[in-house]
Design an enzyme around this catalytic site. Structure first.
Site, PDB file in Angstrom:
ATOM      1  NE  ARG A   1      39.766  38.599  37.761  1.00  0.00           N
ATOM      2  CZ  ARG A   1      40.257  39.814  37.498  1.00  0.00           C
ATOM      3  NH1 ARG A   1      39.922  40.452  36.381  1.00  0.00           N
ATOM      4  NH2 ARG A   1      41.089  40.404  38.317  1.00  0.00           N
TER       5      ARG A   1
ATOM      6  CG  HIS B   1      43.066  51.455  33.975  1.00  0.00           C
ATOM      7  ND1 HIS B   1      41.806  51.377  33.425  1.00  0.00           N
ATOM      8  CD2 HIS B   1      43.101  50.509  34.943  1.00  0.00           C
ATOM      9  CE1 HIS B   1      41.115  50.429  34.030  1.00  0.00           C
ATOM     10  NE2 HIS B   1      41.880  49.885  34.964  1.00  0.00           N
TER      11      HIS B   1
ATOM     12  CB  SER C   1      41.237  42.563  33.846  1.00  0.00           C
ATOM     13  OG  SER C   1      40.247  43.518  34.042  1.00  0.00           O
TER      14      SER C   1
ATOM     15  CG  ASP D   1      37.833  42.923  31.539  1.00  0.00           C
ATOM     16  OD1 ASP D   1      38.483  42.212  32.323  1.00  0.00           O
ATOM     17  OD2 ASP D   1      37.384  44.038  31.860  1.00  0.00           O
TER      18      ASP D   1
HETATM   19  N1  URA Z   1      40.695  46.993  37.366  1.00  0.00           N
HETATM   20  C1  URA Z   1      40.390  46.306  36.230  1.00  0.00           C
HETATM   21  O1  URA Z   1      40.029  46.891  35.228  1.00  0.00           O
HETATM   22  N2  URA Z   1      40.497  44.969  36.254  1.00  0.00           N
HETATM   23  C2  URA Z   1      40.916  44.280  37.319  1.00  0.00           C
HETATM   24  O2  URA Z   1      41.006  43.063  37.245  1.00  0.00           O
HETATM   25  C3  URA Z   1      41.218  44.988  38.490  1.00  0.00           C
HETATM   26  C4  URA Z   1      41.115  46.364  38.483  1.00  0.00           C
END
Ligand code: URA
Length: 433
Positions: free
Chosen positions: A168, A82, A183, A161
């Site tokens: 956010r 990720h 997140s 999320d």
């Molecule tokens: N990538 C994500 O998945 N979440 C975040 O809060 C920031 C970057």
């Protein structure tokens, strides 16, 4: 319990209990807590932070707010990666096939982009026919047969999320370490892989503007993952300058294919080899050095490129466009942005350059916007390069002629010239295990 009391507690800088966090995530996901109260809570986290226990609890509550993917019917070690975000980041398109070619399984769910350019899923959808909406059974079958599959996140993966991230995004509360960590890790834990490598980006195109904050975020996410029983590693990588030269969707696919065919920009190749090496290392394929060599060999031998073709074919995509990338749709208009002065490129504001690509059509202004897969920017020069007045800085591709003047103006202001030679920043700041 009342949301008002939890907001007040966090406003005073006190820690919430597990019962309070679990209740808050459940009620917000159900829609019983309004966005205005959650916004106040998120802002108080930005100011007063959370301790490690609270962040771990929040992550687990968010991960369990929807489906926890069960990958047990896939044989072998499953590895995931990720990135915390960047401009020109097409690493998944390269790393997933490299790692699969070396014998690990990559069952990856990726997101779409909001803001500057598309996400991995948008990039893959620029390959005609490629299906990102496989059923769970199809997904598992492709991974078992081909070694890899990249699809969009299933509808019910971490709904908490999804709601929190959207909130956010519009309340200036994205760049908070506890909120980013929960997140990212909620999605990774729910997605079910055994080993997770994180690419934590830092610089003008990243949420973490300095290396120290990026390291703090990386260590925190590693702790959360290890506490949940996953093998974890993180690389802190530079995103002060866009990665590679292509920023867009189909042009990023073309650049990823170039790397898999043994060419492509050096910075992109290096970051991909290091990230793939870390994934292979966690998957117990050898020492770190051996794993990096293995990743390089998978590119040099063409086996990684063959894996990409296998995956694209298995998911309905037209493999001919990989063999001959000229077959991909081209934008109607090309525009060359030229240097208005001579000197060295001292700095590039990667975020602003990403926003230029969005203006040209490569990203979404709102969740409902459609992406123009052929739109984007090809960088001709990057930070540290010497240029003469009139030399081409970048090429724009778009189907929306009217977007060009504004994008050019933005691009020019995103570049800073200097008369002194510029030291290029490091590409990889550290590896954390
Ligand atoms: N990538 C994500 O998945 N979440 C975040 O809060 C920031 C970057």
């Amino acid at each position: 319990m009342r949301m008002y009391d939890l907001i007040y507690k966090k406003k005073l800088g006190n820690a919430l209990t597990k019962e309070e966090i679990d209740w808050m995530v459940e009620e917000y996901t159900k829609g019983s807590i309004p966005d205005y109260q959650m916004s106040a809570f998120l802002m108080s986290v930005c100011f007063n932070s959370m301790n490690e226990e609270e962040i771990t609890t929040l992550t687990m509550a968010m991960a369990h707010s929807g489906d926890m993917v069960d990958l047990s019917s896939i044989n072998g070690i499953k590895v995931d990666k990720h990135s915390t975000g960047g401009v020109g980041d097409k690493t998944t398109l390269i790393i997933a096939p490299v790692v699969a070619a070396c014998g690990l399984k990559v069952a990856k769910m990726s997101g779409r982009g909001l803001g500057h350019t598309g996400g991995t899923i948008d990039k893959l959808e620029s390959i005609p026919g490629y299906r990102t909406d496989l059923s769970m059974e199809e997904f598992v079958a492709v991974v078992n047969e081909k070694g890899l599959s990249v699809i969009g996140q299933t509808g019910n993966l971490t709904p908490a999320d999804k709601k929190l991230y959207a909130l956010r995004d519009v309340t200036a509360t994205v760049d908070s370490i506890p909120l980013i960590a929960s997140s990212v890790m909620s999605k990774k834990l729910a997605a079910g892989s055994d080993c997770i490598v994180l690419d934590v980006t830092t610089g003008s195109g990243a949420f973490m503007k300095n290396v120290e904050d990026a390291k703090t975020l990386a260590k925190l996410m590693i702790t959360i993952g290890k506490n949940a029983g996953r093998k974890m590693a993180a690389l802190v990588t530079d995103m002060d300058v866009p990665l590679g030269r292509a920023i867009g969707n189909s042009i990023e696919v073309i650049e990823a294919v170039e790397v898999l065919k043994g060419g492509g920009p050096d910075d992109l190749k290096k970051v991909c080899v290091e990230l793939a090496g870390a994934m292979l290392y966690l998957g117990e394929k050898g020492t770190m050095e051996e794993c990096i060599t293995m990743a390089e060999n998978a590119i040099a031998s063409g086996s990684a490129y063959n894996k990409l073709k296998d995956m694209v074919a298995a998911q309905g995509g037209n493999v001919d466009v990989l063999e001959n990338t000229k077959l991909l749709d081209k934008a109607k208009y090309t525009y060359e942005v030229v240097a208005e002065e001579s000197g060295y490129i001292g700095k590039m504001d990667a975020q602003e350059i990403g926003n230029c690509a969005m203006l040209l059509g490569a990203g979404r202004k709102t969740k409902e916007s459609c992406i123009d897969f052929s739109a984007g920017i090809m960088l001709n020069v990057k930070t540290g390069d010497k240029v003469e007045k009139g030399e081409v800085l970048a090429r724009f591709f778009t189907n929306d002629k009217e977007s060009i003047p504004h994008a050019v103006e933005k691009y020019q202001s995103a570049i800073t010239f200097t008369q002194q030679k510029v030291l290029k920043s490091a590409l990889i700041y550290c590896n954390i295990y």
